[in-house]
Design an enzyme around this catalytic site. Structure first.
Site, PDB file in Angstrom:
ATOM      1  CE1 TYR A 190       0.895   0.766   4.466  1.00  0.00           C
ATOM      2  CE2 TYR A 190       0.606  -1.484   4.526  1.00  0.00           C
ATOM      3  CZ  TYR A 190       1.124  -0.423   4.914  1.00  0.00           C
ATOM      4  OH  TYR A 190       1.747  -0.414   6.094  1.00  0.00           O
ATOM      5  CG  ASN A 204      11.608  -1.196  11.851  1.00  0.00           C
ATOM      6  OD1 ASN A 204      10.709  -0.556  12.262  1.00  0.00           O
ATOM      7  ND2 ASN A 204      11.919  -2.274  12.148  1.00  0.00           N
ATOM      8  N   GLY A 205       9.656   1.771  10.429  1.00  0.00           N
ATOM      9  CA  GLY A 205       8.485   1.694   9.779  1.00  0.00           C
ATOM     10  C   GLY A 205       7.423   1.243  11.017  1.00  0.00           C
ATOM     11  CG  HIS A 251      -1.014   2.314  13.027  1.00  0.00           C
ATOM     12  ND1 HIS A 251      -1.967   1.839  11.884  1.00  0.00           N
ATOM     13  CD2 HIS A 251      -0.174   1.388  12.533  1.00  0.00           C
ATOM     14  CE1 HIS A 251      -1.733   1.056  11.347  1.00  0.00           C
ATOM     15  NE2 HIS A 251      -0.587   0.485  11.501  1.00  0.00           N
ATOM     16  CB  CYS A 289       2.064  -1.554  12.387  1.00  0.00           C
ATOM     17  SG  CYS A 289       3.421  -0.181  11.417  1.00  0.00           S
ATOM     18  CG  ASN A 299      -2.913  -3.119  12.487  1.00  0.00           C
ATOM     19  OD1 ASN A 299      -3.191  -3.630  11.363  1.00  0.00           O
ATOM     20  ND2 ASN A 299      -1.892  -2.190  12.391  1.00  0.00           N
TER      21      ASN A 299
END
Length: 394
Positions: free
Chosen positions: A303, A317-318, A322, A340, A342
């Site tokens: 995405y 690193n991202g 969230h 991540c 979630n």
């Protein structure tokens, strides 16, 4: 007979005159010699001026002591000026015998002394002389990760990010000082350069809540090596806030927020799917570094520029914690993200409100550990003996 008598008388008279003239000349010489012996040469002034550095010196470090003093007298109207005529700040001693510069000088500048020294004999001696400071090939600046007066979490490292490489890291590290109350064991370590050299200081263990911290980086005038010198000093005062730790065990599909030893949140989440290395949530102690109510995230080819809410960055690193409404159906049951953590919208907003820069996020249960490959802050992923070995002074 008459003529001979006359000539004899004349001869005797001339002899007497010659003797008298000789005596007169000798007397004249004696008088002149006596006059030279009685007169005295004018005495030299007793005031002696000593300059530090010496007049004519070149390559003087701008933070080295600069002063002038007089032995056997006092200074009057003494000043040190730069090439443009600006007077350098300084202080005259109470006895008037020395003058000391009280501010750092500039790089690559010539400075000139003026004034007068008056001796105890009343005679004046001019104060004059000049010297030149070192002219660096370049100057290196530094910025900090923490703002002056900021309150941070118990896992926050102190980061000095330089804008260039440093050849003599030991010289720089000697100029760095961290003072804490209460006293806190800790150490500097040099991490691999990232757009310049970077020195991190962290405690051996998490900070004690309420600790106050002072950082002094007296870098102006420090020779960084390779022709570079410190552009300026940096000082920083901050404090440690409450203790908050995120416990994030990936196999459990849950996340706990522990505040001062009490669990204040225990929520369902989803971690990295792990089908590719890039999608594995890294195990290890992360640190909260940023917060964004709205954030555009990209992870090609999956995405690009997707708007996410209540995003808390935990690694460069991202990795973020969230909100992601698209994964709510599997949160607490399956790990499906691209790395991540979630949360639901409501849980993410609640957690967002509690998060602070420097909060540790302890991720466990995944197959890849947090490391230098993951970005800027991986300090707690390094064991303490290894950390100590990364000092330039070991």
């Amino acid at each position: 007979m008459h003529d001979q008598g006359i000539r004899s008388i004349r001869t005797r008279l001339l002899a007497v005159v010659a003797v008298l003239l000789g005596v007169t000349l000798l007397a004249g010489c004696t008088i002149a010699t006596g006059g030279a012996t009685d007169s005295k040469a004018e005495a030299a002034p007793v005031a002696e001026v000593v300059q530090t550095p010496t007049s004519g010196a070149k390559g003087v470090n701008p933070v080295e002591p600069v002063s002038i003093r007089v032995d056997g007298g006092t200074l009057q109207g003494v000043a040190l000026t730069n090439a443009t005529g600006k007077v350098v700040q300084g202080a005259l001693s109470p006895d008037g015998q020395s003058f000391t510069v009280t501010e750092p000088l500039g790089y690559g500048s010539t400075y000139t002394w003026t004034g007068t020294a008056v001796g105890s004999d009343g005679k004046s001696v001019p104060v004059a002389g000049s010297f030149t400071t070192v002219d660096p090939v370049t100057t290196t600046s530094v910025r900090t990760n923490i703002a002056d007066g900021q309150v941070v979490g118990i896992g926050a490292p102190i980061i000095l990010q330089f804008d260039g490489p440093i050849a003599d890291k030991a010289a720089v590290e000697k100029a760095l000082k961290v003072t804490t109350n209460p006293p806190t064991p800790g150490a500097w370590a040099w991490l691999p350069d990232d757009r310049g050299a970077r020195a991190h200081w962290r405690p051996a263990n998490y900070w004690v809540p309420g600790t106050t911290v002072n950082v002094d980086a007296d870098l102006y005038g420090v020779d960084f090596g390779g022709g570079a010198y410190g552009a300026g000093d940096v000082s920083l005062n901050f404090s440690i806030g409450r203790s908050q730790i995120v416990k994030a065990n990936a196999p459990s599909h849950r996340m706990q927020v522990v505040r001062d030893g009490v669990t204040i949140m225990d929520i369902p989440v989803s971690y990295g799917e792990g089908n590719e290395d890039r999608n594995v949530t890294r195990s290890g102690v992360h640190v909260v570094t940023e917060k964004h109510e709205d954030f555009l995230m990209s992870n090609p080819p999956y995405y690009e520029n997707v708007r996410e809410r209540w995003a808390v960055r935990i690694s460069n690193n991202g990795e973020f914690i969230h909100a992601n409404p698209a994964t709510v159906g599997v949160q607490g049951a399956s790990n499906v993200t691209n790395g991540c953590i979630n949360l639901s919208l409501s849980d993410a907003e609640e957690y967002f409100g509690t998060a602070m820069y420097g909060d540790p996020v302890e991720v466990t249960g995944t197959r890849i550990d947090l490391s230098a490959a993951d970005g800027d802050v991986y300090d707690w992923a390094i064991d303490w003996p290894t950390w100590l070995s990364m000092s330039a002074l070991t």
